[in-house]
Design a protein around this motif. Structure first.
Motif, PDB file in Angstrom:
ATOM      1  N   SER A 208       0.837  -1.207   0.000  1.00  0.00           N
ATOM      2  CA  SER A 208       0.000   0.000   0.000  1.00  0.00           C
ATOM      3  C   SER A 208       0.868   1.252   0.000  1.00  0.00           C
ATOM      4  CB  SER A 208      -0.911   0.007   1.230  1.00  0.00           C
ATOM      5  OG  SER A 208      -1.820  -1.059   1.187  1.00  0.00           O
ATOM      6  N   GLY A 209       1.938   1.237   0.809  1.00  0.00           N
ATOM      7  CA  GLY A 209       2.864   2.363   0.838  1.00  0.00           C
ATOM      8  C   GLY A 209       3.563   2.561  -0.491  1.00  0.00           C
ATOM      9  N   GLN A 211       2.399   1.660  -3.391  1.00  0.00           N
ATOM     10  CA  GLN A 211       1.401   2.148  -4.345  1.00  0.00           C
ATOM     11  C   GLN A 211       1.169   3.648  -4.180  1.00  0.00           C
ATOM     12  OE1 GLN A 211      -2.117  -0.237  -4.296  1.00  0.00           O
ATOM     13  NE2 GLN A 211      -3.178   0.974  -5.816  1.00  0.00           N
ATOM     14  N   ARG A 212       1.064   4.097  -2.938  1.00  0.00           N
ATOM     15  CA  ARG A 212       0.862   5.532  -2.698  1.00  0.00           C
ATOM     16  C   ARG A 212       2.077   6.339  -3.161  1.00  0.00           C
ATOM     17  NH1 ARG A 212      -1.404   3.619   2.177  1.00  0.00           N
ATOM     18  NH2 ARG A 212       0.567   3.998   3.278  1.00  0.00           N
ATOM     19  N   PHE A 213       3.271   5.779  -2.980  1.00  0.00           N
ATOM     20  CA  PHE A 213       4.491   6.483  -3.400  1.00  0.00           C
ATOM     21  C   PHE A 213       4.565   6.592  -4.923  1.00  0.00           C
ATOM     22  CE2 PHE A 213       8.916   6.183  -4.865  1.00  0.00           C
ATOM     23  CZ  PHE A 213       9.438   7.351  -4.320  1.00  0.00           C
ATOM     24  N   PHE A 215       2.167   6.537  -7.108  1.00  0.00           N
ATOM     25  CA  PHE A 215       1.107   7.323  -7.730  1.00  0.00           C
ATOM     26  C   PHE A 215       0.762   8.550  -6.919  1.00  0.00           C
ATOM     27  CE2 PHE A 215       0.374   2.811  -8.880  1.00  0.00           C
ATOM     28  CZ  PHE A 215       0.673   2.911 -10.233  1.00  0.00           C
ATOM     29  N   ARG A 216       1.751   9.073  -6.216  1.00  0.00           N
ATOM     30  CA  ARG A 216       1.514  10.245  -5.338  1.00  0.00           C
ATOM     31  C   ARG A 216       1.161  11.488  -6.123  1.00  0.00           C
ATOM     32  NH1 ARG A 216       6.744   9.192  -6.023  1.00  0.00           N
ATOM     33  NH2 ARG A 216       8.265  10.854  -6.380  1.00  0.00           N
ATOM     34  N   HIS A 217       1.532  11.540  -7.414  1.00  0.00           N
ATOM     35  CA  HIS A 217       1.242  12.735  -8.211  1.00  0.00           C
ATOM     36  C   HIS A 217      -0.077  12.624  -8.961  1.00  0.00           C
ATOM     37  CE1 HIS A 217       5.169  14.164  -7.230  1.00  0.00           C
ATOM     38  NE2 HIS A 217       5.802  13.226  -7.902  1.00  0.00           N
ATOM     39  N   ARG A 218      -0.728  11.473  -8.826  1.00  0.00           N
ATOM     40  CA  ARG A 218      -2.019  11.294  -9.510  1.00  0.00           C
ATOM     41  C   ARG A 218      -3.085  12.061  -8.757  1.00  0.00           C
ATOM     42  NH1 ARG A 218      -2.504   6.664 -12.922  1.00  0.00           N
ATOM     43  NH2 ARG A 218      -0.498   6.444 -13.955  1.00  0.00           N
ATOM     44  N   THR A 219      -3.976  12.695  -9.482  1.00  0.00           N
ATOM     45  CA  THR A 219      -5.110  13.363  -8.832  1.00  0.00           C
ATOM     46  C   THR A 219      -6.218  12.364  -8.612  1.00  0.00           C
ATOM     47  OG1 THR A 219      -5.968  13.995 -11.012  1.00  0.00           O
ATOM     48  CG2 THR A 219      -4.570  15.586  -9.847  1.00  0.00           C
TER      49      THR A 219
END
Length: 220
Positions: A208-209, A211-213, A215-219
């Motif tokens: 999960s971490g 994945q968040r890293f 795609f952190r720039h995705r709105t």
């Protein structure tokens, strides 16, 4: 109850419990091997199928119904069935684990593909992109967050279910559960269950971490 948890703690941290062919380190390595290999095989099957269905829009009922199939799959029953047909080997275990993982991968890949804005795909085609170019350069990158979610869910399901390898006399963390049941050793049973749960939670948090890293720039 206090005595039980005290014995469980001693069992988990005892140095003798972590060494040798029956030690936790060795059983953990076996468990991860079963889980990762099964998930990779499932991904090799599920990803192309989900991408094809999502891109063409044909066979959508397969992706939708696979989710229900995955929830209803009798994993132990499938292991026994393949075991009776193919004999004593890891094949029944891998067949069951792959069958468990494929639905999550297909349905999430399909969902990611269908979530791509049709106007974006039309714009790509308007620029002269062919079908496979739209798929690989437009749809796939935009669908990646949901695809990764499917892979994460599949892996966690497989890790939690890979204990069945011990059901047909193989290794993994399930060895403690089944051996403990046979020996009426509640501490060993709980120890195996706790280890499986901890591994599943750690992998889920790590993925999960990641994945968040990624795609952190995705709105949203």
């Amino acid at each position: 109850m206090y005595e039980l948890f005290k014995n469980l703690g001693a069992w988990l941290v005892g140095s003798e419990q972590w060494t040798g062919p029956d030690g936790i380190a060795h059983r953990l390595a076996e468990h991860l091997q079963y889980s990762l290999l099964a998930t990779l095989i499932a991904a090799a099957i599920g990803l192309p199928l989900g991408l094809l269905i999502g891109h063409t829009g044909k066979g959508a009922f397969v992706a939708i119904n696979l989710a229900s199939f995955g929830r209803a799959l009798p994993t132990v029953g499938l292991v026994v069935l393949v075991f009776l047909a193919g004999g004593l080997s890891m094949l029944p275990v891998y067949v069951a684990l792959v069958a468990l993982a494929v639905p999550a991968i297909v349905t999430n890949t399909y969902a990611g593909m269908t979530a791509v804005d049709p106007d974006v795909k039309d714009a790509a085609r308007g620029q002269g992109m062919r079908g496979h170019q739209v798929l690989l350069q437009v749809e796939l990158p935009l669908a990646l967050p949901l695809i990764m979610t499917g892979l994460r869910l599949a892996l966690i399901q497989v890790v939690a279910t890979a204990t069945i390898a011990a059901y047909v006399s193989f290794g993994g963390l399930g060895r403690y559960v089944f051996d403990g049941l046979a020996q009426r050793d509640l501490v060993q049973v709980l120890g195996g269950a706790v280890l499986v749960a901890v591994v599943a939670v750690i992998l889920d948090l790590a993925l999960s971490g990641l994945q968040r890293f990624l795609f952190r720039h995705r709105t949203a």
